[in-house]
Design a protein around this motif. Structure first.
Motif, PDB file in Angstrom:
ATOM      1  N   ASP A 162       1.064  -1.526  -0.032  1.00 47.52           N
ATOM      2  CA  ASP A 162       0.655   0.057  -0.235  1.00 47.52           C
ATOM      3  C   ASP A 162       0.962   1.589  -0.161  1.00 47.52           C
ATOM      4  OD1 ASP A 162       1.088  -0.060   2.634  1.00 47.52           O
ATOM      5  OD2 ASP A 162      -1.786   0.263   3.271  1.00 47.52           O
ATOM      6  N   ASP A 163       0.491   2.298   0.404  1.00 42.00           N
ATOM      7  CA  ASP A 163       1.069   3.687   0.180  1.00 42.00           C
ATOM      8  C   ASP A 163       1.937   4.452   1.503  1.00 42.00           C
ATOM      9  OD1 ASP A 163      -1.772   4.368   1.586  1.00 42.00           O
ATOM     10  OD2 ASP A 163      -2.745   5.452  -0.566  1.00 42.00           O
ATOM     11  N   ALA A 164       1.892   3.187   2.285  1.00 41.32           N
ATOM     12  CA  ALA A 164       2.639   3.683   2.980  1.00 41.32           C
ATOM     13  C   ALA A 164       3.846   3.551   3.717  1.00 41.32           C
ATOM     14  CB  ALA A 164       2.174   2.135   4.424  1.00 41.32           C
ATOM     15  N   THR A 165       4.566   4.886   3.866  1.00 46.43           N
ATOM     16  CA  THR A 165       5.981   4.794   3.296  1.00 46.43           C
ATOM     17  C   THR A 165       6.681   4.351   5.225  1.00 46.43           C
ATOM     18  OG1 THR A 165       5.329   7.126   3.407  1.00 46.43           O
ATOM     19  CG2 THR A 165       8.129   6.959   3.889  1.00 46.43           C
ATOM     20  N   ALA A 166       8.147   3.627   4.511  1.00 45.59           N
ATOM     21  CA  ALA A 166       8.929   3.239   5.503  1.00 45.59           C
ATOM     22  C   ALA A 166       9.807   3.573   5.762  1.00 45.59           C
ATOM     23  CB  ALA A 166       9.130   1.739   4.492  1.00 45.59           C
ATOM     24  N   LEU A 167      10.193   2.991   6.954  1.00 50.18           N
ATOM     25  CA  LEU A 167      11.196   4.290   8.038  1.00 50.18           C
ATOM     26  C   LEU A 167      12.673   2.815   7.522  1.00 50.18           C
ATOM     27  CD1 LEU A 167      10.473   5.732  11.078  1.00 50.18           C
ATOM     28  CD2 LEU A 167      11.096   7.304   8.685  1.00 50.18           C
ATOM     29  N   GLN A 189       1.243   9.443   9.128  1.00 45.59           N
ATOM     30  CA  GLN A 189       0.599   9.059   8.288  1.00 45.59           C
ATOM     31  C   GLN A 189      -0.757   7.260   9.128  1.00 45.59           C
ATOM     32  OE1 GLN A 189       3.157   6.143   5.853  1.00 45.59           O
ATOM     33  NE2 GLN A 189       3.049   8.300   4.540  1.00 45.59           N
ATOM     34  N   ALA A 190      -0.537   7.410  10.000  1.00 46.71           N
ATOM     35  CA  ALA A 190      -1.439   6.074  11.362  1.00 46.71           C
ATOM     36  C   ALA A 190      -2.764   6.937  11.143  1.00 46.71           C
ATOM     37  CB  ALA A 190      -0.661   5.848  12.342  1.00 46.71           C
ATOM     38  N   ARG A 191      -2.653   8.707  11.416  1.00 48.81           N
ATOM     39  CA  ARG A 191      -4.153   9.179  11.666  1.00 48.81           C
ATOM     40  C   ARG A 191      -4.004   9.164  10.260  1.00 48.81           C
ATOM     41  NH1 ARG A 191      -5.512  13.206  14.729  1.00 48.81           N
ATOM     42  NH2 ARG A 191      -6.774  13.852  13.093  1.00 48.81           N
ATOM     43  N   GLY A 216      -5.137  12.322   2.245  1.00 45.43           N
ATOM     44  CA  GLY A 216      -4.543  13.201   2.732  1.00 45.43           C
ATOM     45  C   GLY A 216      -3.117  13.107   2.859  1.00 45.43           C
ATOM     46  N   LEU A 217      -2.721  11.478   2.587  1.00 46.20           N
ATOM     47  CA  LEU A 217      -1.043  11.830   2.025  1.00 46.20           C
ATOM     48  C   LEU A 217      -0.506  12.087   1.231  1.00 46.20           C
ATOM     49  CD1 LEU A 217      -1.332   9.384   4.167  1.00 46.20           C
ATOM     50  CD2 LEU A 217      -0.504   7.633   2.416  1.00 46.20           C
ATOM     51  N   ASP A 218       0.867  12.593   1.829  1.00 46.75           N
ATOM     52  CA  ASP A 218       1.615  13.080   1.014  1.00 46.75           C
ATOM     53  C   ASP A 218       3.082  12.685   0.851  1.00 46.75           C
ATOM     54  OD1 ASP A 218       3.531  14.757   0.310  1.00 46.75           O
ATOM     55  OD2 ASP A 218       3.310  16.971   1.120  1.00 46.75           O
ATOM     56  N   THR A 219       3.040  11.442  -0.104  1.00 45.13           N
ATOM     57  CA  THR A 219       3.966  11.018   0.281  1.00 45.13           C
ATOM     58  C   THR A 219       5.392  11.246  -0.531  1.00 45.13           C
ATOM     59  OG1 THR A 219       3.396   9.176  -1.905  1.00 45.13           O
ATOM     60  CG2 THR A 219       2.831   9.009   0.098  1.00 45.13           C
ATOM     61  N   ALA A 220       6.020  11.508  -1.289  1.00 37.80           N
ATOM     62  CA  ALA A 220       6.816  12.430  -0.850  1.00 37.80           C
ATOM     63  C   ALA A 220       7.273  12.697  -0.203  1.00 37.80           C
ATOM     64  CB  ALA A 220       6.788  13.415  -2.529  1.00 37.80           C
TER      65      ALA A 220
END
Ligand code: BGC
Length: 731
Positions: free
Chosen positions: A107-112, A137-139, A344-348
């Motif tokens: 999915d569109d989650a970002t991985a630290l 992102q959790a919110r 509202g994710l800002d993936t960049a």
């Protein structure tokens, strides 16, 4: 008149909570001007015993039938109380990002990058920013609890979950985890810290008994938690699976009640790990909420808890306190006023946060003759192995973040049965290098045939071998690289003296080929933009500044336990096939990691704190003063030709009558070439103290303390000593 009053109420509401509505008279707990405790008391007055108990156990959403609207498959769900405006708790894993894509899905989650990578920055600001990003992102994915904040001490470098944690040193681990927790909670969500406590290996985690005395624990594993909790103020703490000194962590009164709630006066709620509750005794011992209830033999904190109140075995006051703690945390983090808003994710922008952490956490361990950064005149660069054409490896288990475009490879035989494959995040170091290569040709070989790879390396000006080591929850790893990678590196380095090795590992690994290679870079699991971060460091776009948060042993024989304790049995998905109970006696006490090396005199391959730069630094002008604590002033000068960041570290070398090494402070200084700066580090008195079990207090012995400042735990650049006065500090 009525209209005027309503308008007035709305204005007060705005003033009170940045737009939240004012508390209706019937729901005074909605007034954000009251303290979280007052609010919890008020709402609890309206709650029946059943309603209170409802807050004390939670499901895995996959088992909910029907699943309430808006509840996605994730780690946990605790129903709210709509009649009182109490929101449900929607829980997601974990410390490295939002990990709910599900098996085989992305999915569109970002991985630290891994926790070790973030800890290797030694920069709490980076940890905070990472926490703030994943909390946001959790919110945005609808959660209000993040099961993050892993702070188990890296007591065993083979622990398969070390990549989720921070450091072998409690001050570094606790400081970084505390900052991450603050970042997460800046989003009006609850962060947990876990796995409390002494969950220091995965082999047999459901059955083993971790044995560690009170003083040793308080000066090591517990100190990491204490610092994370006092600096991060997590709403929740997750107790661990295994036993500690004979009693399961989730029903251990010493851990939960005596230390956490009494000595540390922590007001939050303890949630269990999933499947970690074994009896109602857990409630008596201090557990407040049973998580993932479907994994326990019974839902102890539902009907059995109610029956125990009816029989008088457990008091209604106890249940009230448990529910109070849950509600208090919810009020304290603003869960009532600020429900999560999906979208509202800002993936960049979020990927840029992950990139920065990876850039700062990469550690340069060897760089003979200035092999790195890659020379501009290199015409042909051979990139070998590690699926560098695809992406960067990540760690498995509940914390697995699976960004879109990740690629999965089969797990090795014997790996835990749950979870997906070995996931590579879609950030190819090969492509990132090609994009930065100028005119050079960057060619790739997958490394499956060492002779072929060596021939390619020989034909190039420089070779870069990528070595990966997969680790996962529910298993431990060996320190030896798997899949014949040592032989591959050896073959390539024999053919090409200008060989760079890039490690992508969740742990320290052994480097038997170290004398043959020109440069070594530890990139950990570098996350969402890991390939870019690696390429930036290799090309010199970023001057490396990471420092090891864990010692790299020269052999497993150097460790307090050369062989891991317990059967090499990984757990089944349903917790059924468990190995036999066994003990792990942590006889090294608080002498973990570099402290163990200092005690035994053994030399690690790479010391805790180590990390090179493309510039050089000089230390000078030490001044040590004593008194109530130790304060050390000195200068650091960049004597090289490039701007760079140094991390001067302050170590205790001996306290009165006792040789003991401890990290007691550090700083990070960014210096232009030729620039110099004064640094002053003052040790927190507790870092000089030992735990006195009889006095139940931290005791700073009066007398002479010897310290050193240096670039790592094994390189004293400046030494000094001073007299500190005796003090006793209450916990
Ligand atoms: C892990 C926890 C995790 C939980 C929920 C357990 O297996 O140990 O770290 O938060 O699952 O997914």
């Amino acid at each position: 008149m009525r209209r005027v009053l309503l308008a007035g109420a709305a204005a007060i509401g705005l003033a009170l909570a940045g737009g939240a509505a004012a508390a209706p008279a019937s729901q005074p707990w909605m007034n954000p001007r009251l303290t979280p405790d007052q609010r919890a008391d008020l709402v609890l007055k309206q709650m029946s015993l059943d309603e209170q108990i409802g807050l004390l156990h939670g499901s895995m959403p996959m088992f909910l039938n029907p699943r309430p609207p808006g509840v996605v498959i994730s780690a946990g769900y605790i129903a709210g109380l709509p009649r009182l405006g109490v929101p449900p708790l929607k829980e997601s894993d974990a410390s490295l990002g939002v990990a709910n894509a599900g098996r085989g899905k992305t999915d569109d989650a970002t991985a630290l990058p891994s926790g070790l990578a973030t800890a290797a920055t030694w920069d709490p600001k980076i940890a905070y920013q990472g926490g703030a990003m994943i909390g946001k992102q959790a919110r945005q994915k609808g959660f209000n609890v993040l099961l993050a904040g892993g702070v188990n001490l890296i007591r065993d470098p083979r622990n398969g979950r070390n990549f989720e944690y921070g450091a072998e040193d409690p001050l570094l681990a606790g400081t970084m985890a505390g900052a991450a927790i603050r970042g997460i909670q800046s989003n009006h969500i609850i962060s947990t810290t876990k796995h409390y406590a002494v969950n220091d290996q995965e082999t047999g985690r459901m059955v083993l008994d971790a044995q560690l005395g009170d003083a040793a624990a308080r000066e090591s594993d517990l100190l990491a938690f204490e610092i994370a909790i006092e600096t991060g103020h997590p709403g929740s703490v997750m107790c661990a699976y295994q036993r500690v000194n004979g009693t399961y962590a989730c029903e251990n009164p010493y851990l939960l009640t005596d230390v956490l709630k009494r000595d540390w006066a922590w007001p939050g709620f303890v949630m269990s790990d999933w499947g970690a509750v074994h009896s109602l005794g857990a409630a008596k011992a201090g557990l407040d909420q049973e998580s993932g209830q479907q994994l326990d033999k019974q839902v102890y904190f539902d009907k059995p808890l109610k029956a125990a109140v009816a029989s008088g075995e457990i008091s209604a006051g106890k249940v009230h306190d448990m529910a109070h703690r849950v509600l208090r945390a919810m009020f304290a983090q603003g869960l009532f006023e600020h429900p999560p808003e999906a979208g509202g994710l800002d993936t960049a922008a979020d990927a840029a946060v992950a990139l920065k952490a990876a850039e700062q956490g990469i550690v340069l361990l060897k760089n003979e003759g200035g092999l790195l950064p890659l020379a501009r005149h290199a015409r042909k660069i051979a990139v070998i192995g590690g699926h560098a054409d695809v992406g960067v490896i990540s760690g498995g288990g509940s914390s697995q973040v699976a960004p879109l475009g990740s690629v999965s490879f089969p797990r090795p035989p014997g790996a835990p049965k749950w979870g997906g494959g070995i996931l590579f995040h879609p950030s190819s170091p090969l492509k990132a290098l090609q994009a930065r290569a100028g005119g050079a040709e960057v060619v790739y070989d997958d490394g499956s045939d060492p002779a072929r790879a060596a021939a390619l390396a020989k034909s190039a000006d420089v070779a870069i071998v990528f070595a990966t080591q997969w680790a996962s929850e529910a298993m431990d790893v060996s320190l030896t690289l798997t899949d014949n990678q040592d032989a591959l590196i050896d073959a390539v380095a024999s053919a090409q003296p200008k060989t760079v090795v890039v490690l992508e590992t969740g742990n320290p690994v052994l480097t038997p080929w170290i004398d043959k290679v020109g440069a070594l870079v530890e990139a950990w699991y570098p996350g969402h933009k890991g390939g870019e971060a690696i390429a930036e460091v290799l090309t010199g776009e970023v001057n490396p500044s990471g420092r090891l948060p864990v010692s790299f042993p020269a052999s497993e024989a150097q460790l307090p336990r050369p062989a891991l304790s317990g059967d090499k049995v990984t757990e089944a998905a349903d917790n059924s096939a468990q190995p036999k109970p066994f003990d792990v006696a942590y006889t090294e006490g608080s002498d973990v990691g570099y402290r163990w090396f200092a005690k035994t005199g053994e030399k690690p391959a790479f010391a805790f704190g180590r990390g090179l730069s493309y510039t050089r630094f000089r230390y000078s002008d030490a001044k040590v003063t004593g008194g109530k604590t130790l304060t050390v002033s000195f200068r650091v000068t960049n004597t090289g030709a490039r701007a760079g960041t140094e991390t001067p570290q302050l170590y205790l070398a001996a306290s009165p009558g006792r040789r003991q090494q401890r990290l007691i402070g550090w700083s990070r200084v960014a210096l232009k070439p030729g620039a110099s700066t004064a640094v002053t580090l003052a040790a927190a008195p507790r870092m000089l103290a030992n735990w006195d079990e009889h006095a139940h207090a931290w005791r700073v012995a009066g007398g002479a303390y010897r310290v050193f400042v240096g670039p790592d735990a094994a390189t004293p650049a400046l030494r000094g000593s001073a007299t500190v006065s005796a003090t006793s500090l209450k916990p």
